[in-house]
Design a protein around this motif. Sequence first.
Motif, short mmCIF file in Angstrom:
data_model
loop_
_atom_site.label_atom_id
_atom_site.label_comp_id
_atom_site.label_asym_id
_atom_site.label_seq_id
_atom_site.Cartn_x
_atom_site.Cartn_y
_atom_site.Cartn_z
N SER A 186 0.94 -1.06 -0.03
CA SER A 186 0.03 -0.06 0.12
C SER A 186 0.65 1.35 -0.09
O SER A 186 0.29 2.46 0.09
CB SER A 186 -0.85 -0.05 1.21
OG SER A 186 -0.27 0.21 2.42
N GLY A 187 2.26 1.16 0.09
CA GLY A 187 3.02 2.25 -0.10
C GLY A 187 3.62 2.80 1.23
O GLY A 187 4.27 3.81 1.23
N SER A 188 3.71 1.90 2.43
CA SER A 188 4.31 2.41 3.65
C SER A 188 5.15 1.26 4.06
O SER A 188 4.98 0.13 3.57
CB SER A 188 3.30 2.66 4.64
OG SER A 188 2.24 3.76 4.00
N PHE A 189 5.92 1.79 5.01
CA PHE A 189 6.70 0.78 5.83
C PHE A 189 6.97 1.29 7.29
O PHE A 189 7.44 2.63 7.32
CB PHE A 189 8.16 0.75 5.00
CG PHE A 189 9.28 -0.29 5.64
CD1 PHE A 189 9.20 -1.61 4.97
CD2 PHE A 189 9.88 -0.08 6.67
CE1 PHE A 189 9.99 -2.59 5.35
CE2 PHE A 189 10.47 -1.27 7.27
CZ PHE A 189 10.89 -2.33 6.48
N ASN A 190 6.65 0.55 8.07
CA ASN A 190 6.48 0.77 9.56
C ASN A 190 6.03 2.17 9.93
O ASN A 190 6.34 2.98 10.48
CB ASN A 190 8.12 1.04 10.08
CG ASN A 190 8.64 -0.25 10.26
OD1 ASN A 190 8.02 -1.54 10.34
ND2 ASN A 190 10.05 -0.38 10.30
N GLY A 191 4.99 2.38 9.02
CA GLY A 191 3.93 3.39 9.40
C GLY A 191 4.46 4.89 8.64
O GLY A 191 3.69 5.70 8.79
N ARG A 192 5.38 4.75 7.83
CA ARG A 192 5.95 5.89 7.03
C ARG A 192 5.83 5.52 5.80
O ARG A 192 6.10 4.51 5.09
CB ARG A 192 7.54 6.15 7.35
CG ARG A 192 7.44 6.77 8.77
CD ARG A 192 8.92 7.03 9.05
NE ARG A 192 9.35 8.23 8.11
CZ ARG A 192 10.83 8.41 7.40
NH1 ARG A 192 11.72 7.36 7.84
NH2 ARG A 192 10.63 9.40 6.77
N LYS A 193 5.44 6.66 4.70
CA LYS A 193 5.36 6.38 3.48
C LYS A 193 6.83 6.36 2.62
O LYS A 193 7.56 6.91 3.05
CB LYS A 193 4.57 7.79 2.82
CG LYS A 193 4.48 7.63 1.33
CD LYS A 193 3.77 9.03 0.85
CE LYS A 193 3.31 8.67 -0.66
NZ LYS A 193 2.94 10.14 -1.14
N ILE A 194 6.74 5.39 1.88
CA ILE A 194 7.90 5.06 1.05
C ILE A 194 8.18 6.19 0.06
O ILE A 194 7.23 6.28 -0.70
CB ILE A 194 7.82 3.29 0.56
CG1 ILE A 194 7.93 2.56 1.53
CG2 ILE A 194 9.03 3.37 -0.62
CD1 ILE A 194 7.55 1.07 0.90
N PRO A 195 9.38 6.69 -0.09
CA PRO A 195 9.44 7.75 -0.95
C PRO A 195 9.31 7.36 -2.67
O PRO A 195 9.60 5.87 -2.78
CB PRO A 195 11.09 7.89 -1.05
CG PRO A 195 11.60 7.27 -0.16
CD PRO A 195 10.63 6.33 0.71
N ALA A 196 8.90 7.90 -3.53
CA ALA A 196 9.13 7.54 -4.82
C ALA A 196 10.47 6.78 -5.40
O ALA A 196 11.56 7.59 -5.16
CB ALA A 196 8.62 8.60 -5.83
N GLY A 197 10.16 5.61 -5.86
CA GLY A 197 11.50 4.91 -6.28
C GLY A 197 12.12 4.44 -5.19
O GLY A 197 13.44 3.78 -5.33
N GLY A 198 11.61 4.48 -4.04
CA GLY A 198 12.47 3.77 -2.71
C GLY A 198 13.53 4.65 -2.58
O GLY A 198 13.67 5.74 -2.79
N CYS A 199 14.38 3.99 -1.60
CA CYS A 199 15.54 5.02 -1.00
C CYS A 199 16.47 5.12 -2.07
O CYS A 199 17.20 6.21 -2.19
CB CYS A 199 16.28 3.97 -0.12
SG CYS A 199 15.24 4.18 1.66
N PHE A 200 16.58 4.25 -3.11
CA PHE A 200 17.64 4.40 -4.45
C PHE A 200 16.91 5.45 -5.23
O PHE A 200 17.63 6.47 -5.36
CB PHE A 200 17.66 3.27 -5.06
CG PHE A 200 18.93 2.52 -4.70
CD1 PHE A 200 20.10 2.84 -5.06
CD2 PHE A 200 18.66 1.38 -4.07
CE1 PHE A 200 21.21 2.03 -4.71
CE2 PHE A 200 19.70 0.37 -3.68
CZ PHE A 200 21.01 0.70 -4.16
N GLY A 201 15.62 5.77 -5.27
CA GLY A 201 14.96 6.64 -5.84
C GLY A 201 15.31 7.97 -5.36
O GLY A 201 15.45 9.21 -5.81
N GLN A 202 15.04 8.18 -4.10
CA GLN A 202 15.07 9.19 -3.20
C GLN A 202 16.58 9.80 -3.25
O GLN A 202 16.79 11.05 -3.60
CB GLN A 202 14.89 9.02 -1.86
CG GLN A 202 15.03 10.19 -1.01
CD GLN A 202 14.49 9.96 0.49
OE1 GLN A 202 13.25 10.07 0.84
NE2 GLN A 202 15.34 9.72 1.67
N ALA A 203 17.54 8.89 -3.14
CA ALA A 203 18.85 9.20 -3.23
C ALA A 203 19.16 9.87 -4.69
O ALA A 203 20.01 10.82 -4.72
CB ALA A 203 19.83 8.00 -2.94
#
Length: 337
Positions: A186-203
């Motif tokens: 659904s787009g979240s992890f441990n209650g926080r929204k996953i950034p677009a592209g995941g952590c690699f996309g955010q980086a």
Amino acid sequence: MSTPHRRRRRVVPLSLTVAAAALAAGCTSGPPGTTTPATASPGFPAPPASSASPVSPVSGDTGDPSTWTLPLQAYQPTERQAAAIAAAEGTLVQRCMRSFGKEWRPAPGLPRVGPRNMMDWRYGIHDEALSSRRGYQPDAAEQARYDAAVRTQSRRPAPSPDEEVLLGGSDLPASAREQAGPEVRSGSFNGRKIPAGGCFGQARTTLGSQSRGVSPLVEQLNFASYEASLSDPAVTEVFGLWSACMRKKGYSYAAPMDADADPRFRPDPRRRVSEREIATAVADISCRRRHHVAEIWHGVEVRVQSGYVRENAARLAADRRTLDTVIGNSTHVNGRS
């Protein structure tokens, strides 16, 4: 970037967990110092009209293609810059994962095996001392270190399906996302929204480029120039001279790439390099040197790429500005880490 001439050689697939290491290996790198601004004139000499003409001077040591350059390298990160970008990306991904309560470390870079950079084997083998021992194969010690590092990486714990999505986000194929838990799907992890592209996309967004500053246009043109050079009259003529030279030595190949790609010479860890492969490779180098194959071929490709640079000046200048931004942002991240 893999060299077109060596595409048959072994390539280790990369997952998200080793993406930073792939960049550190310098897949699109050139020799240090090839960061000429995009607006500068490449200034490379035109190739000879035929193999009977004087050989056009190369941009480095005549006997060492790893020192040569092509015009499009002005729009690519150097090996050192690529490693710095990879390090910065790894730092940013690590911070992102920690913000979700997960520890993650980029895989260490794989040791070099074979060509020293993208130019070294672009026009084929040239090291007679190595070929007299290994034929068309890389140095045995280099290959052993590389294989050992690959085995070590293969033993790294694989990320869970949830972690894979957190690392790669929406960039992952649907099949990978389907294996994750309901919250992650659904787009979240441990209650926080996953950034677009995941952590690699955010980086990569933070650094300023989803391709880490590597221009898809430059990659496309690098392959296109190699393919175009193969049909140039100067190259086909010198290939014919090389082929005739090889026939006199008892070998029947139409072009230098055919000798390298001979199925009998495919890498095989279960056998020693054959005497036939060694003899063929040594003859190959002898005929290359006699007819200045690499120098003529390189001169043609310089001319082709110089044309590409003129035709795509605006797009290449924009890509160079993006790369400069990524380099600057990487320097900032690495300075703080």
